[in-house]
Scaffold this motif. Structure first.
Motif, PDB file in Angstrom:
ATOM      1  N   ARG A 236       0.037  11.315  61.963  1.00 38.31           N
ATOM      2  CA  ARG A 236      -0.602  12.555  62.388  1.00 38.31           C
ATOM      3  C   ARG A 236       0.165  13.191  63.546  1.00 38.31           C
ATOM      4  O   ARG A 236       0.516  12.524  64.518  1.00 38.31           O
ATOM      5  CB  ARG A 236      -2.058  12.303  62.767  1.00 38.31           C
ATOM      6  CG  ARG A 236      -2.878  13.576  62.875  1.00 38.31           C
ATOM      7  CD  ARG A 236      -4.361  13.314  62.734  1.00 38.31           C
ATOM      8  NE  ARG A 236      -4.855  12.283  63.614  1.00 38.31           N
ATOM      9  CZ  ARG A 236      -5.287  12.498  64.848  1.00 38.31           C
ATOM     10  NH1 ARG A 236      -5.295  13.703  65.359  1.00 38.31           N
ATOM     11  NH2 ARG A 236      -5.731  11.493  65.578  1.00 38.31           N
TER      12      ARG A 236
ATOM     13  N   ASP B 107      -1.378  12.581  67.059  1.00 33.79           N
ATOM     14  CA  ASP B 107      -1.830  11.215  67.315  1.00 33.79           C
ATOM     15  C   ASP B 107      -1.807  10.967  68.829  1.00 33.79           C
ATOM     16  O   ASP B 107      -0.768  11.110  69.475  1.00 33.79           O
ATOM     17  CB  ASP B 107      -0.884  10.241  66.598  1.00 33.79           C
ATOM     18  CG  ASP B 107      -1.311   8.801  66.713  1.00 33.79           C
ATOM     19  OD1 ASP B 107      -2.023   8.431  67.664  1.00 33.79           O
ATOM     20  OD2 ASP B 107      -0.904   8.006  65.836  1.00 33.79           O
TER      21      ASP B 107
ATOM     22  N   PRO C 194      -2.482   9.518  58.829  1.00 32.92           N
ATOM     23  CA  PRO C 194      -3.277   8.686  59.756  1.00 32.92           C
ATOM     24  C   PRO C 194      -2.620   8.613  61.126  1.00 32.92           C
ATOM     25  O   PRO C 194      -1.462   8.962  61.304  1.00 32.92           O
ATOM     26  CB  PRO C 194      -3.264   7.319  59.076  1.00 32.92           C
ATOM     27  CG  PRO C 194      -1.941   7.276  58.372  1.00 32.92           C
ATOM     28  CD  PRO C 194      -1.732   8.693  57.867  1.00 32.92           C
TER      29      PRO C 194
ATOM     30  N   ALA D 133      -3.285   2.919  62.342  1.00 30.83           N
ATOM     31  CA  ALA D 133      -4.549   3.031  61.592  1.00 30.83           C
ATOM     32  C   ALA D 133      -4.423   2.396  60.217  1.00 30.83           C
ATOM     33  O   ALA D 133      -3.388   2.225  59.669  1.00 30.83           O
ATOM     34  CB  ALA D 133      -4.919   4.491  61.430  1.00 30.83           C
TER      35      ALA D 133
END
Length: 176
Positions: A147, A150, A172, A176
């Protein structure tokens, strides 16, 4: 060419060293011998072009997993981008750290992103074009991403409300 290693081992800023005369200028944008002298073994096998009509477009964070990780040499051939490399290498003292560099068509600066690092960019101008030289051919089965925002990385993107596609918005968080 002038290669400058960043605080993340293996991530280099690649500046042009133009030779000018009455016709304009000439500069090498890639030379295997220069890269090897800096400890970089990069043999491009694929070149990609990304056109981005909207300012604020964000692509990334992308990487290719083993057994065919990819290194890339990224240059903005039109417009301007904020280019980012994130160190994902488990054995690296800078794991989880990122470096961001403005690349634009005027300066011709590039960023070398080694295997084991994720890559992404955000356009700073409309109609920005990005040219990538890839060290491995794209493999959809090995394509991965993280992401863009993040919190584990804390990347300071120029525009905190970027234009994203659904895939990049859904990656993610790290770990994760």
């Amino acid at each position: 060419m002038i290669l400058t290693e960043t605080r993340i081992a293996g991530v280099f800023i690649v500046d042009l060293a133009p030779l000018a005369d009455e016709r304009g200028h000439f500069a090498r944008s890639y030379c295997a011998d220069v890269f090897i002298r800096h400890g970089i073994h990069f043999a491009p096998v694929q070149c990609n072009l990304s056109f981005n009509p909207q300012q604020g477009t964000l692509r990334g964070l992308h990487y290719q997993a083993a057994p065919v990780p990819d290194a890339k040499l990224v240059r903005c051939s039109r417009g301007a981008i904020f280019d980012v490399a994130v160190d994902l290498r488990a054995d690296s003292p800078t794991q989880g750290e990122w470096i961001g560099v403005v690349l634009d068509a005027t300066r011709g600066r590039a960023l070398f992103v080694p295997e084991g690092c994720a890559h992404g960019f955000q356009t700073l101008k409309p109609d920005s074009e990005v040219f990538y030289m890839m060290g491995a051919a794209y493999r959809a089965d090995l394509a991965r991403g993280l992401r863009w925002n993040d919190p584990a990385f804390g990347i300071d993107w120029p525009d905190p409300t970027p234009r994203l596609n659904a895939r990049d918005a859904a990656w993610p968080d790290h770990g994760a």
